[in-house]
Write a protein that holds these residues in place. Sequence first.
Motif, PDB file in Angstrom:
ATOM      1  N   PHE A  72      42.471  76.869  14.452  1.00 44.31           N
ATOM      2  CA  PHE A  72      42.752  76.663  15.876  1.00 44.31           C
ATOM      3  C   PHE A  72      43.045  75.193  16.151  1.00 44.31           C
ATOM      4  O   PHE A  72      43.925  74.869  16.956  1.00 44.31           O
ATOM      5  CB  PHE A  72      41.566  77.125  16.721  1.00 44.31           C
ATOM      6  CG  PHE A  72      41.691  76.733  18.171  1.00 44.31           C
ATOM      7  CD1 PHE A  72      42.666  77.301  18.974  1.00 44.31           C
ATOM      8  CD2 PHE A  72      40.854  75.763  18.718  1.00 44.31           C
ATOM      9  CE1 PHE A  72      42.814  76.919  20.306  1.00 44.31           C
ATOM     10  CE2 PHE A  72      40.994  75.384  20.052  1.00 44.31           C
ATOM     11  CZ  PHE A  72      41.977  75.969  20.838  1.00 44.31           C
ATOM     12  N   LEU A  73      42.335  74.298  15.490  1.00 41.01           N
ATOM     13  CA  LEU A  73      42.585  72.868  15.674  1.00 41.01           C
ATOM     14  C   LEU A  73      44.010  72.504  15.256  1.00 41.01           C
ATOM     15  O   LEU A  73      44.703  71.743  15.939  1.00 41.01           O
ATOM     16  CB  LEU A  73      41.573  72.052  14.873  1.00 41.01           C
ATOM     17  CG  LEU A  73      41.680  70.534  15.004  1.00 41.01           C
ATOM     18  CD1 LEU A  73      41.382  70.089  16.429  1.00 41.01           C
ATOM     19  CD2 LEU A  73      40.738  69.837  14.014  1.00 41.01           C
ATOM     20  N   VAL A  74      44.469  73.089  14.137  1.00 39.40           N
ATOM     21  CA  VAL A  74      45.842  72.838  13.691  1.00 39.40           C
ATOM     22  C   VAL A  74      46.826  73.387  14.715  1.00 39.40           C
ATOM     23  O   VAL A  74      47.816  72.731  15.069  1.00 39.40           O
ATOM     24  CB  VAL A  74      46.093  73.471  12.306  1.00 39.40           C
ATOM     25  CG1 VAL A  74      47.558  73.303  11.894  1.00 39.40           C
ATOM     26  CG2 VAL A  74      45.185  72.836  11.255  1.00 39.40           C
ATOM     27  N   PHE A  75      46.549  74.594  15.215  1.00 36.00           N
ATOM     28  CA  PHE A  75      47.433  75.159  16.234  1.00 36.00           C
ATOM     29  C   PHE A  75      47.464  74.261  17.471  1.00 36.00           C
ATOM     30  O   PHE A  75      48.531  73.966  18.014  1.00 36.00           O
ATOM     31  CB  PHE A  75      46.967  76.557  16.630  1.00 36.00           C
ATOM     32  CG  PHE A  75      47.731  77.125  17.798  1.00 36.00           C
ATOM     33  CD1 PHE A  75      48.971  77.700  17.612  1.00 36.00           C
ATOM     34  CD2 PHE A  75      47.224  77.037  19.088  1.00 36.00           C
ATOM     35  CE1 PHE A  75      49.707  78.189  18.683  1.00 36.00           C
ATOM     36  CE2 PHE A  75      47.935  77.519  20.168  1.00 36.00           C
ATOM     37  CZ  PHE A  75      49.189  78.103  19.966  1.00 36.00           C
ATOM     38  N   GLU A  76      46.281  73.814  17.905  1.00 35.32           N
ATOM     39  CA  GLU A  76      46.183  72.994  19.120  1.00 35.32           C
ATOM     40  C   GLU A  76      46.924  71.667  18.972  1.00 35.32           C
ATOM     41  O   GLU A  76      47.670  71.253  19.871  1.00 35.32           O
ATOM     42  CB  GLU A  76      44.710  72.744  19.444  1.00 35.32           C
ATOM     43  CG  GLU A  76      44.481  71.874  20.668  1.00 35.32           C
ATOM     44  CD  GLU A  76      43.013  71.547  20.887  1.00 35.32           C
ATOM     45  OE1 GLU A  76      42.673  71.127  21.991  1.00 35.32           O
ATOM     46  OE2 GLU A  76      42.224  71.711  19.930  1.00 35.32           O
ATOM     47  N   LYS A  77      46.744  71.005  17.839  1.00 28.51           N
ATOM     48  CA  LYS A  77      47.288  69.653  17.676  1.00 28.51           C
ATOM     49  C   LYS A  77      48.725  69.635  17.165  1.00 28.51           C
ATOM     50  O   LYS A  77      49.439  68.660  17.388  1.00 28.51           O
ATOM     51  CB  LYS A  77      46.405  68.860  16.703  1.00 28.51           C
ATOM     52  CG  LYS A  77      44.951  68.732  17.128  1.00 28.51           C
ATOM     53  CD  LYS A  77      44.812  68.032  18.477  1.00 28.51           C
ATOM     54  CE  LYS A  77      43.352  67.841  18.857  1.00 28.51           C
ATOM     55  NZ  LYS A  77      43.201  67.258  20.212  1.00 28.51           N
ATOM     56  N   VAL A  78      49.156  70.698  16.484  1.00 31.51           N
ATOM     57  CA  VAL A  78      50.470  70.674  15.846  1.00 31.51           C
ATOM     58  C   VAL A  78      51.423  71.720  16.436  1.00 31.51           C
ATOM     59  O   VAL A  78      52.569  71.412  16.750  1.00 31.51           O
ATOM     60  CB  VAL A  78      50.339  70.900  14.317  1.00 31.51           C
ATOM     61  CG1 VAL A  78      51.722  70.899  13.656  1.00 31.51           C
ATOM     62  CG2 VAL A  78      49.447  69.835  13.700  1.00 31.51           C
TER      63      VAL A  78
END
Length: 277
Positions: A72-78
């Motif tokens: 989710f962090l990758v989705f949020e930031k990228v």
Amino acid sequence: MLPLFLRSIKFLVGGAFIFVLALALFGTVSSWITDPPQPTAEEEFHHHPKELALKSDGPFGKFDNQQLQRGFLVFEKVCAACHSLNLVSFRDLQQIGYNEAEVKKIAKDWPFKQPVQDAKAGTWGERDNLPSDRFPKVYYPGTGTPPDLSLITKARHGGAAYVHSLLTGYEEKQPAELLAKFPGAKTPDGSHYNPYFANLNIAMPPPLTAADQVTYSDGTAATVENMAKDVSAFLVWTAEPTMERRHAAGLAVVIFLLIATGLAYGAYLTVWRGVKH
């Protein structure tokens, strides 16, 4: 006499029709054998997804919440700057380990807000997201809208393996063999060569370009490989968040059927005991 003549005409017409079909079939098959169709650039150089093993795989698979939070962090930031997740609500994130306060903060801080209309003025405005809201849609007026990722692992052959391969499969230039065999297949300006994409050229630039684009709080190395794997696992969850419950229900049904079969067989033996065949 006339009906006999009509029947003869009917058989002649039918026979002629069958003859023409057979002749056409023979011509097609013979031409395919003597001059088989040549594969296109996409057929010859497109790659099938690489193998990807996730803890959610198989009938007994379970989600790894730590990995899902990293994804989710990758989705949020990228990814979220271009792609929507409109079939998922912010409060659904509690299923992967976020608490209520964290979900409220994620919703409030999300860069895309909820559109609201002022009925009297006839104008549109924005408000902060609530946990009950779905992730807002991302719009690109006039330039096309990138696909929503909520169900991407269900919509693409290969699922998570396809997403992972696509994210890690960009190449700086096309193979010389491809250009030698198909000179017209040169990657157009504004596109990027990726052999895991259906037509080999994709408009999306490589989203994961270097390590440490995000910072994992659990100490996992944020390599391109790990980030691609984590976001792929997260998108498996968005496509089927009830998977674990479905697996548990299926297992319970199988156990029930096995027990019921044993009881039914025991009843059969009891009822027919002593009865001669």
